[in-house]
Design a protein around this motif. Structure first.
Motif, PDB file in Angstrom:
ATOM      1  N   VAL A   1       0.834  -1.206   0.000  1.00 10.89           N
ATOM      2  CA  VAL A   1       0.000   0.000   0.000  1.00 10.89           C
ATOM      3  C   VAL A   1       0.871   1.259   0.000  1.00 10.89           C
ATOM      4  O   VAL A   1       0.578   2.234  -0.723  1.00 10.89           O
ATOM      5  CB  VAL A   1      -0.941  -0.018   1.220  1.00 10.89           C
ATOM      6  CG1 VAL A   1      -1.675   1.318   1.356  1.00 10.89           C
ATOM      7  CG2 VAL A   1      -1.942  -1.154   1.093  1.00 10.89           C
ATOM      8  N   ALA A   2       1.960   1.249   0.770  1.00 16.25           N
ATOM      9  CA  ALA A   2       2.842   2.421   0.822  1.00 16.25           C
ATOM     10  C   ALA A   2       3.551   2.641  -0.506  1.00 16.25           C
ATOM     11  O   ALA A   2       3.701   3.792  -0.959  1.00 16.25           O
ATOM     12  CB  ALA A   2       3.863   2.246   1.950  1.00 16.25           C
ATOM     13  N   ILE A   3       3.976   1.561  -1.157  1.00 15.29           N
ATOM     14  CA  ILE A   3       4.655   1.701  -2.450  1.00 15.29           C
ATOM     15  C   ILE A   3       3.700   2.256  -3.506  1.00 15.29           C
ATOM     16  O   ILE A   3       4.061   3.134  -4.310  1.00 15.29           O
ATOM     17  CB  ILE A   3       5.243   0.343  -2.884  1.00 15.29           C
ATOM     18  CG1 ILE A   3       6.425  -0.031  -1.984  1.00 15.29           C
ATOM     19  CG2 ILE A   3       5.691   0.397  -4.340  1.00 15.29           C
ATOM     20  CD1 ILE A   3       7.003  -1.406  -2.279  1.00 15.29           C
ATOM     21  N   ILE A   4       2.472   1.737  -3.517  1.00 14.18           N
ATOM     22  CA  ILE A   4       1.488   2.247  -4.489  1.00 14.18           C
ATOM     23  C   ILE A   4       1.204   3.725  -4.227  1.00 14.18           C
ATOM     24  O   ILE A   4       1.099   4.532  -5.168  1.00 14.18           O
ATOM     25  CB  ILE A   4       0.197   1.409  -4.415  1.00 14.18           C
ATOM     26  CG1 ILE A   4       0.481  -0.021  -4.889  1.00 14.18           C
ATOM     27  CG2 ILE A   4      -0.899   2.033  -5.252  1.00 14.18           C
ATOM     28  CD1 ILE A   4      -0.709  -0.962  -4.728  1.00 14.18           C
ATOM     29  N   SER A   5       1.086   4.092  -2.967  1.00 16.66           N
ATOM     30  CA  SER A   5       0.827   5.498  -2.632  1.00 16.66           C
ATOM     31  C   SER A   5       1.985   6.391  -3.065  1.00 16.66           C
ATOM     32  O   SER A   5       1.766   7.497  -3.586  1.00 16.66           O
ATOM     33  CB  SER A   5       0.583   5.639  -1.126  1.00 16.66           C
ATOM     34  OG  SER A   5      -0.508   4.828  -0.712  1.00 16.66           O
ATOM     35  N   CYS A   6       3.214   5.917  -2.846  1.00 13.09           N
ATOM     36  CA  CYS A   6       4.379   6.707  -3.257  1.00 13.09           C
ATOM     37  C   CYS A   6       4.515   6.764  -4.778  1.00 13.09           C
ATOM     38  O   CYS A   6       4.996   7.769  -5.319  1.00 13.09           O
ATOM     39  CB  CYS A   6       5.650   6.129  -2.635  1.00 13.09           C
ATOM     40  SG  CYS A   6       5.755   6.321  -0.852  1.00 13.09           S
TER      41      CYS A   6
ATOM     42  N   ILE B   1       8.793  13.331  -5.715  1.00  7.52           N
ATOM     43  CA  ILE B   1       9.896  12.695  -4.983  1.00  7.52           C
ATOM     44  C   ILE B   1      11.148  12.668  -5.848  1.00  7.52           C
ATOM     45  O   ILE B   1      12.267  12.935  -5.376  1.00  7.52           O
ATOM     46  CB  ILE B   1       9.494  11.276  -4.540  1.00  7.52           C
ATOM     47  CG1 ILE B   1       8.274  11.315  -3.626  1.00  7.52           C
ATOM     48  CG2 ILE B   1      10.654  10.588  -3.827  1.00  7.52           C
ATOM     49  CD1 ILE B   1       7.754   9.938  -3.233  1.00  7.52           C
ATOM     50  N   VAL B   2      10.982  12.345  -7.138  1.00  5.26           N
ATOM     51  CA  VAL B   2      12.125  12.317  -8.056  1.00  5.26           C
ATOM     52  C   VAL B   2      12.751  13.706  -8.179  1.00  5.26           C
ATOM     53  O   VAL B   2      13.985  13.865  -8.143  1.00  5.26           O
ATOM     54  CB  VAL B   2      11.687  11.782  -9.434  1.00  5.26           C
ATOM     55  CG1 VAL B   2      12.797  11.980 -10.464  1.00  5.26           C
ATOM     56  CG2 VAL B   2      11.309  10.309  -9.333  1.00  5.26           C
ATOM     57  N   LYS B   3      11.923  14.727  -8.328  1.00  6.82           N
ATOM     58  CA  LYS B   3      12.458  16.092  -8.425  1.00  6.82           C
ATOM     59  C   LYS B   3      13.175  16.503  -7.140  1.00  6.82           C
ATOM     60  O   LYS B   3      14.182  17.212  -7.183  1.00  6.82           O
ATOM     61  CB  LYS B   3      11.319  17.058  -8.735  1.00  6.82           C
ATOM     62  CG  LYS B   3      10.735  16.885 -10.127  1.00  6.82           C
ATOM     63  CD  LYS B   3       9.620  17.897 -10.382  1.00  6.82           C
ATOM     64  CE  LYS B   3       9.055  17.728 -11.790  1.00  6.82           C
ATOM     65  NZ  LYS B   3       7.950  18.691 -12.068  1.00  6.82           N
ATOM     66  N   PHE B   4      12.651  16.051  -6.007  1.00  5.23           N
ATOM     67  CA  PHE B   4      13.297  16.371  -4.729  1.00  5.23           C
ATOM     68  C   PHE B   4      14.680  15.721  -4.634  1.00  5.23           C
ATOM     69  O   PHE B   4      15.630  16.341  -4.133  1.00  5.23           O
ATOM     70  CB  PHE B   4      12.408  15.896  -3.582  1.00  5.23           C
ATOM     71  CG  PHE B   4      13.014  16.104  -2.218  1.00  5.23           C
ATOM     72  CD1 PHE B   4      13.059  17.369  -1.649  1.00  5.23           C
ATOM     73  CD2 PHE B   4      13.540  15.035  -1.509  1.00  5.23           C
ATOM     74  CE1 PHE B   4      13.626  17.559  -0.382  1.00  5.23           C
ATOM     75  CE2 PHE B   4      14.094  15.215  -0.251  1.00  5.23           C
ATOM     76  CZ  PHE B   4      14.142  16.480   0.317  1.00  5.23           C
TER      77      PHE B   4
ATOM     78  N   VAL C   1      12.354   4.262  -6.967  1.00  7.20           N
ATOM     79  CA  VAL C   1      12.188   5.342  -5.993  1.00  7.20           C
ATOM     80  C   VAL C   1      10.946   5.116  -5.146  1.00  7.20           C
ATOM     81  O   VAL C   1      10.949   5.314  -3.921  1.00  7.20           O
ATOM     82  CB  VAL C   1      12.121   6.701  -6.716  1.00  7.20           C
ATOM     83  CG1 VAL C   1      11.755   7.809  -5.742  1.00  7.20           C
ATOM     84  CG2 VAL C   1      13.455   7.012  -7.386  1.00  7.20           C
ATOM     85  N   ALA C   2       9.844   4.680  -5.774  1.00  2.81           N
ATOM     86  CA  ALA C   2       8.618   4.403  -5.032  1.00  2.81           C
ATOM     87  C   ALA C   2       8.818   3.244  -4.061  1.00  2.81           C
ATOM     88  O   ALA C   2       8.263   3.255  -2.951  1.00  2.81           O
ATOM     89  CB  ALA C   2       7.482   4.090  -6.004  1.00  2.81           C
ATOM     90  N   ALA C   3       9.611   2.245  -4.452  1.00  4.58           N
ATOM     91  CA  ALA C   3       9.855   1.105  -3.566  1.00  4.58           C
ATOM     92  C   ALA C   3      10.643   1.528  -2.322  1.00  4.58           C
ATOM     93  O   ALA C   3      10.279   1.169  -1.191  1.00  4.58           O
ATOM     94  CB  ALA C   3      10.607   0.012  -4.331  1.00  4.58           C
ATOM     95  N   TYR C   4      11.701   2.308  -2.518  1.00  3.70           N
ATOM     96  CA  TYR C   4      12.477   2.796  -1.375  1.00  3.70           C
ATOM     97  C   TYR C   4      11.625   3.704  -0.480  1.00  3.70           C
ATOM     98  O   TYR C   4      11.654   3.597   0.747  1.00  3.70           O
ATOM     99  CB  TYR C   4      13.708   3.564  -1.860  1.00  3.70           C
ATOM    100  CG  TYR C   4      14.886   2.692  -2.198  1.00  3.70           C
ATOM    101  CD1 TYR C   4      15.755   2.258  -1.190  1.00  3.70           C
ATOM    102  CD2 TYR C   4      15.152   2.309  -3.503  1.00  3.70           C
ATOM    103  CE1 TYR C   4      16.848   1.454  -1.490  1.00  3.70           C
ATOM    104  CE2 TYR C   4      16.245   1.507  -3.817  1.00  3.70           C
ATOM    105  CZ  TYR C   4      17.085   1.081  -2.807  1.00  3.70           C
ATOM    106  OH  TYR C   4      18.160   0.281  -3.103  1.00  3.70           O
ATOM    107  N   SER C   5      10.866   4.587  -1.108  1.00  2.88           N
ATOM    108  CA  SER C   5      10.029   5.497  -0.330  1.00  2.88           C
ATOM    109  C   SER C   5       8.922   4.735   0.407  1.00  2.88           C
ATOM    110  O   SER C   5       8.580   5.071   1.552  1.00  2.88           O
ATOM    111  CB  SER C   5       9.412   6.554  -1.251  1.00  2.88           C
ATOM    112  OG  SER C   5      10.408   7.264  -1.955  1.00  2.88           O
ATOM    113  N   GLY C   6       8.360   3.708  -0.230  1.00  3.25           N
ATOM    114  CA  GLY C   6       7.326   2.916   0.420  1.00  3.25           C
ATOM    115  C   GLY C   6       7.847   2.138   1.609  1.00  3.25           C
ATOM    116  O   GLY C   6       7.174   2.041   2.643  1.00  3.25           O
ATOM    117  N   LEU C   7       9.038   1.579   1.472  1.00  3.77           N
ATOM    118  CA  LEU C   7       9.648   0.881   2.615  1.00  3.77           C
ATOM    119  C   LEU C   7       9.877   1.831   3.778  1.00  3.77           C
ATOM    120  O   LEU C   7       9.638   1.490   4.942  1.00  3.77           O
ATOM    121  CB  LEU C   7      10.971   0.242   2.191  1.00  3.77           C
ATOM    122  CG  LEU C   7      10.882  -1.046   1.378  1.00  3.77           C
ATOM    123  CD1 LEU C   7      12.278  -1.461   0.906  1.00  3.77           C
ATOM    124  CD2 LEU C   7      10.245  -2.158   2.197  1.00  3.77           C
TER     125      LEU C   7
END
Length: 289
Positions: free
Chosen positions: A84-89, A96-99, A124-130
């Motif tokens: 759920v966190a990965i999908i949300s990210c 997030i990429v621009k940041f 990036v979404a996977a790392y951010s979701g974790l």
């Protein structure tokens, strides 16, 4: 009349036979508590306190299959939270990429293969979701190990997990604002007069994400020291006495964890490791270990 008078004892002889009466107050026997030395009382109180702290309040008899079933359930809940966190990210992955591109000011990013940027956003979404799901994962770990912990061990759960979370976040912040800009500045300045700075976006994010998360993991050193201290494996005196090995290990760790080869990045990470180690040793000393 004469016989009666002869049988009556004289008053003097009767007074001589009387025993003297003592006017002292009766002595009251004290109970056994007053006879116990204060040191024994302290030892008894310490023993009772230790017995209380060694109790397992939520101890439940479970078979090995029940433990495995509960572990499977905790892992399942954690995986759901991560997905759920990965999908949300992934939905908000472009900001997030621009940041993450901000530290590389003045660099042009290229997509060198079809779908390269798409796979970068997934990574990036996977790392951010974790990272986003890590508090829930820690909660599931606590719920799994909590029934088998004593009251003494439960007192350290809060500081351990809170400190681990805070240090992990500080590691990410330190890497983003200190280590990553220093490494990028070194590489950009080193080849600016020879080559144009056009980087593969996939290689750039591999570099940044690996550097940030390796730094965050290095920031867990004080937590490891705290665990070794409360278990009694290593004392604070032993930690401080091995400072020479710590300097050598920090240099090796800085060279291994940083994907770059510039000395500035390795020195920053190595210096942070030394500071964290000394801080962890101080914490262990403060708790009396």
């Amino acid at each position: 009349m004469t016989s009666l008078e002869n049988n009556t004892p004289p008053e003097d002889s009767n007074n001589n036979n009387l025993a003297p009466i003592s006017l002292k107050e009766p002595q009251i026997q004290s109970d056994g508590v007053d006879n116990i030395p204060s040191q024994d009382l302290g030892d008894r109180q310490n023993s009772e306190e230790n017995d209380y702290l060694d109790q397992v309040p939520d101890e439940v008899e479970m078979s090995i299959f029940d433990h495995l079933e509960e572990l499977r359930m905790r892992i399942f809940y954690s995986l759901i939270a991560v997905v759920v966190a990965i999908i949300s990210c992934f939905i908000v992955v472009k900001p997030i990429v621009k940041f993450l591109e901000i530290p590389a000011q003045g660099v042009k990013f290229l997509q060198l293969a079809p779908g390269e940027y798409f796979f970068v956003t997934i990574k990036v979404a996977a790392y951010s979701g974790l990272l986003l799901a890590s508090p829930f994962i820690l909660y599931q770990i606590v719920k799994f190990v909590l029934p088998g912990l004593t009251i003494r061990e439960r007192r350290f759960l809060g500081p351990i997990f809170l400190g681990s979370t805070v240090l992990f976040g500080l590691g990410l912040v330190f890497a983003y604002f200190a280590i990553v800009p220093a490494a990028l500045k070194f590489f950009i300045g080193y080849g600016s007069a020879v080559v144009e700075q056009a980087w593969s976006i996939e290689r750039y994010f591999e570099f940044v994400l690996l550097l940030m998360f390796s730094t965050a993991l290095a920031f867990q050193i004080p937590i490891l020291q705290f665990l070794l201290g409360i278990v009694g494996i290593v004392t604070s005196q032993q930690m401080l006495s091995g400072w020479r090995y710590v300097l050598l290990g920090a240099a090796v760790l800085g060279a291994v964890l940083t994907p770059s080869t510039d000395p500035l990045t390795q020195s920053l990470l190595g210096g942070a490791v030394v500071a964290l180690y000394l801080g962890g040793s101080l914490v262990v000393k403060l708790i009396g270990k």
